[in-house]
Design a protein around this motif. Structure first.
Motif, PDB file in Angstrom:
ATOM      1  N   LYS A  68       0.903  -1.510   0.085  1.00 29.69           N
ATOM      2  CA  LYS A  68      -0.066  -0.040   0.119  1.00 29.69           C
ATOM      3  C   LYS A  68       1.108   1.273   0.400  1.00 29.69           C
ATOM      4  CE  LYS A  68      -4.093  -2.404   2.230  1.00 29.69           C
ATOM      5  NZ  LYS A  68      -4.806  -2.237   3.231  1.00 29.69           N
ATOM      6  N   MET A  69       1.624   0.913   0.465  1.00 37.04           N
ATOM      7  CA  MET A  69       2.634   2.012   0.834  1.00 37.04           C
ATOM      8  C   MET A  69       3.892   2.512  -0.667  1.00 37.04           C
ATOM      9  SD  MET A  69       6.045   3.798   3.193  1.00 37.04           S
ATOM     10  CE  MET A  69       6.778   2.582   2.618  1.00 37.04           C
ATOM     11  N   ILE A  70       3.844   2.258  -1.200  1.00 38.77           N
ATOM     12  CA  ILE A  70       5.119   2.806  -2.352  1.00 38.77           C
ATOM     13  C   ILE A  70       3.398   2.381  -3.370  1.00 38.77           C
ATOM     14  CG2 ILE A  70       5.607   1.064  -4.489  1.00 38.77           C
ATOM     15  CD1 ILE A  70       7.016  -0.948  -2.020  1.00 38.77           C
ATOM     16  N   LEU A  71       2.594   1.958  -3.409  1.00 40.79           N
ATOM     17  CA  LEU A  71       1.131   2.669  -4.987  1.00 40.79           C
ATOM     18  C   LEU A  71       0.547   4.118  -4.096  1.00 40.79           C
ATOM     19  CD1 LEU A  71      -0.914  -0.939  -5.474  1.00 40.79           C
ATOM     20  CD2 LEU A  71       1.460  -0.527  -5.937  1.00 40.79           C
ATOM     21  N   ALA A  72       0.893   4.190  -2.851  1.00 39.15           N
ATOM     22  CA  ALA A  72       0.430   5.285  -2.220  1.00 39.15           C
ATOM     23  C   ALA A  72       1.276   6.775  -2.454  1.00 39.15           C
ATOM     24  CB  ALA A  72      -0.184   5.912  -0.883  1.00 39.15           C
ATOM     25  N   LEU A  73       2.562   6.007  -2.862  1.00 40.74           N
ATOM     26  CA  LEU A  73       3.834   7.054  -3.185  1.00 40.74           C
ATOM     27  C   LEU A  73       3.330   7.898  -4.585  1.00 40.74           C
ATOM     28  CD1 LEU A  73       6.624   6.421  -1.225  1.00 40.74           C
ATOM     29  CD2 LEU A  73       5.198   8.211  -0.218  1.00 40.74           C
ATOM     30  N   ARG A  74       2.927   6.993  -5.683  1.00 39.35           N
ATOM     31  CA  ARG A  74       3.171   6.648  -6.778  1.00 39.35           C
ATOM     32  C   ARG A  74       1.956   7.012  -7.206  1.00 39.35           C
ATOM     33  NH1 ARG A  74       7.788   5.221  -9.644  1.00 39.35           N
ATOM     34  NH2 ARG A  74       7.078   6.426 -10.989  1.00 39.35           N
ATOM     35  N   SER A  75       0.928   6.921  -7.207  1.00 39.89           N
ATOM     36  CA  SER A  75      -0.557   7.440  -7.114  1.00 39.89           C
ATOM     37  C   SER A  75      -1.435   8.249  -5.952  1.00 39.89           C
ATOM     38  CB  SER A  75      -1.422   6.134  -7.340  1.00 39.89           C
ATOM     39  OG  SER A  75      -2.858   6.600  -7.666  1.00 39.89           O
ATOM     40  N   PRO A  76      -2.224   9.141  -6.564  1.00 43.78           N
ATOM     41  CA  PRO A  76      -2.930  10.311  -5.709  1.00 43.78           C
ATOM     42  C   PRO A  76      -4.295   9.160  -5.432  1.00 43.78           C
ATOM     43  CG  PRO A  76      -2.805  10.790  -8.039  1.00 43.78           C
ATOM     44  CD  PRO A  76      -1.914  10.145  -7.614  1.00 43.78           C
ATOM     45  N   VAL A  77      -4.723   8.004  -6.864  1.00 44.34           N
ATOM     46  CA  VAL A  77      -5.832   7.297  -6.320  1.00 44.34           C
ATOM     47  C   VAL A  77      -5.519   6.136  -5.555  1.00 44.34           C
ATOM     48  CG1 VAL A  77      -7.150   5.596  -7.405  1.00 44.34           C
ATOM     49  CG2 VAL A  77      -6.709   7.661  -8.665  1.00 44.34           C
TER      50      VAL A  77
END
Length: 494
Positions: A68-77
């Motif tokens: 989750k953290m990696i995805l959240a760092l790359r995408s505002p969605v």
């Protein structure tokens, strides 16, 4: 003993070498992993420390692990999804609008910035990038599409650019279509256009194509659409689709020649009887296209037809330093007209009006051979070693030939040609009058007074004459024999 010792030493070196190589490979691999990118690459698409899973329906349900953290760092969605006001804390996430392979590529990019695009993966990845608002990936996909605009994908990319609201790509695709319209409208990619996208293209004034080719392309498009939906292909069905979004009225049908109108539009039955009569009258009366209701009457950039007079070629700027001679020659002496250009052009027609002075004859036949030659060069190999250079041999190879037999009735006769000449090609017309065998003189020859073209020996680009069609286009011509051709029509193709 010495030989045995040498063999033992060589064996020891060989046995030690693999250990050293393995150590070096391991050391290099460890160094590449011991970076943040290397670590992220190592855990990408693995369950190590994964705290979210994405599910994909197929023959078997596929489960993709992520963090989750990696995805959240790359995408505002993703950030809003996992760390927003109402975060998703439990349960797997179903993905139904992105294919498994595209999602894997997306994850690889989010973790490592590594990206390999191709014509099949770029659009699905662009959709995923738009969905999750990944600006860097959107830019890379857009640049890839712009760099790969071509005749066989320009229409599709224009439609995608509209769908994904990419203004720059939309503008560039539309300009590419306009500049290359001559080839684009004949490509199968044109048939894939949605009706509203087709209208956007047909509204362009800058299309570099003749209107008759536009009409042909649209009729092919509508027949393809009807065949795909398994509907009956007839005038009524065609008209129903062409009336949608006003496609019918984006074609400048009133600007067609009467021959083009009767051979292309009339058989398609897309017009009402009233429209048919109205446009037919407008074409015959000339310059009366504005009376044709809603139909487009504004010419396009590529629709400009230029008539080139032989007189203007032989006597540029009314320079009459050498007059056309009137001589007695055998009437079977043909005229040969050869045409080249510095860019792609289309010879639309050739008008024959033999300049016979006597005797007057109203009915006789003319044989016209139309040949296309392509200029090729071949390197001549060294004949002797003493020569330290290569020569090139240039020659014209005949690539096409058509023979026309026409009946001349004493007035100018326009022959439709519709031949495209590329920059490395030459179009040659051989015109031979075939008069009835009568009025033989003492030598048994059928002789008449005919105007003869003046001879010039100053060659330009291998041709006798140079003629400026426009700032961008130059014609190179050669004319020999009788004065049989009065003019020819040229269309510049961008």
């Amino acid at each position: 003993m010495a030989v045995r010792r040498l063999n033992q030493q060589q064996t020891q070196r060989q046995s030690r070498a693999p250990v050293s190589d393995a150590f070096e490979e391991c050391h290099i691999k460890e160094e590449s992993i011991d970076t943040i990118t290397g670590k992220l690459d190592q855990i990408c698409l693995t369950e190590e420390m994964a705290d979210v899973f994405f599910l994909f329906q197929g023959e078997n349900i596929a489960r993709i692990p992520a963090h989750k953290m990696i995805l959240a760092l790359r995408s505002p969605v993703f950030k809003a999804m996992f760390y927003g006001s109402f975060p998703q804390r439990e349960g797997d996430i179903w993905i139904e609008d992105i294919k498994l392979d595209s999602f894997r590529r997306l994850m690889k990019y989010l973790y490592t910035d590594l990206l390999q695009l191709n014509k099949n993966s770029v659009i699905p990845l662009l959709y995923a990038a738009k969905k999750y608002q990944i600006s860097g990936l959107i830019s890379k996909c857009e640049k890839y599409l712009q760099d790969n605009l071509a005749v066989n994908n320009a229409c599709t990319l224009f439609s995608h650019a509209k769908f994904f609201t990419m203004a720059k790509l939309r503008t560039n695709a539309l300009k590419y279509i306009a500049d290359n319209a001559f080839d684009v409208v004949k490509n199968d990619d044109f048939l894939m256009l949605l009706s509203e996208d087709l209208v956007d293209i047909l509204k362009l004034d800058s299309l570099c194509v003749q209107e008759v080719d536009v009409v042909r392309a649209v009729l092919k498009w509508v027949d393809h659409k009807l065949a795909k939906s398994k509907n009956k292909i007839d005038g009524k069905s065609r008209r129903a689709i062409l009336l949608k979004d006003g496609i019918l009225f984006t074609m400048a049908i009133p600007l067609l020649s009467f021959e083009e109108f009767t051979s292309v539009v009339t058989p398609s039955s897309i017009l009402t009887d009233e429209e048919q009569l109205q446009i037919s009258k407008a074409i015959k009366s000339l310059n009366n296209a504005s009376a044709c209701g809603k139909f487009r009457v504004r010419p396009r950039k590529g629709g400009r037809v230029v008539e080139v007079l032989i007189h203007d070629i032989v006597y540029p700027s009314n320079n009459r330093s050498c007059d056309i001679n009137s001589s007695i020659i055998n009437v079977d002496c043909s005229e040969i007209l050869s045409v080249k250009a510095n860019k792609r052009i289309k010879i639309k027609s050739v008008t024959i009006k033999p300049q016979f002075q006597q005797p007057s004859q109203n009915n006789w036949n003319v044989e016209v051979d139309i040949k296309t030659f392509t200029t090729v060069h071949k390197e001549i190999p060294k004949t002797f070693k003493m020569f330290d250079f290569h020569e090139e041999e240039w020659r014209d190879i005949k690539t096409d030939e058509v023979t026309l037999n026409i009946n001349y009735e004493g007035r100018a006769c326009k022959l439709p040609v519709d031949k495209v000449i590329l920059e490395n090609q030459k179009l040659e017309f051989s015109i031979k009058p075939c008069l009835p065998h009568r009025n033989y003189n003492l030598w048994g020859s059928n002789r008449h007074m005919i105007k003869i073209l003046p001879q010039t020996y100053q060659l330009v680009n291998g041709m006798m004459y140079e003629h400026k069609l426009s700032q961008q286009t130059t014609l190179y011509l050669s004319l020999t024999g009788g004065y049989l051709v009065e003019s020819f029509e040229v269309v510049e193709i961008c």
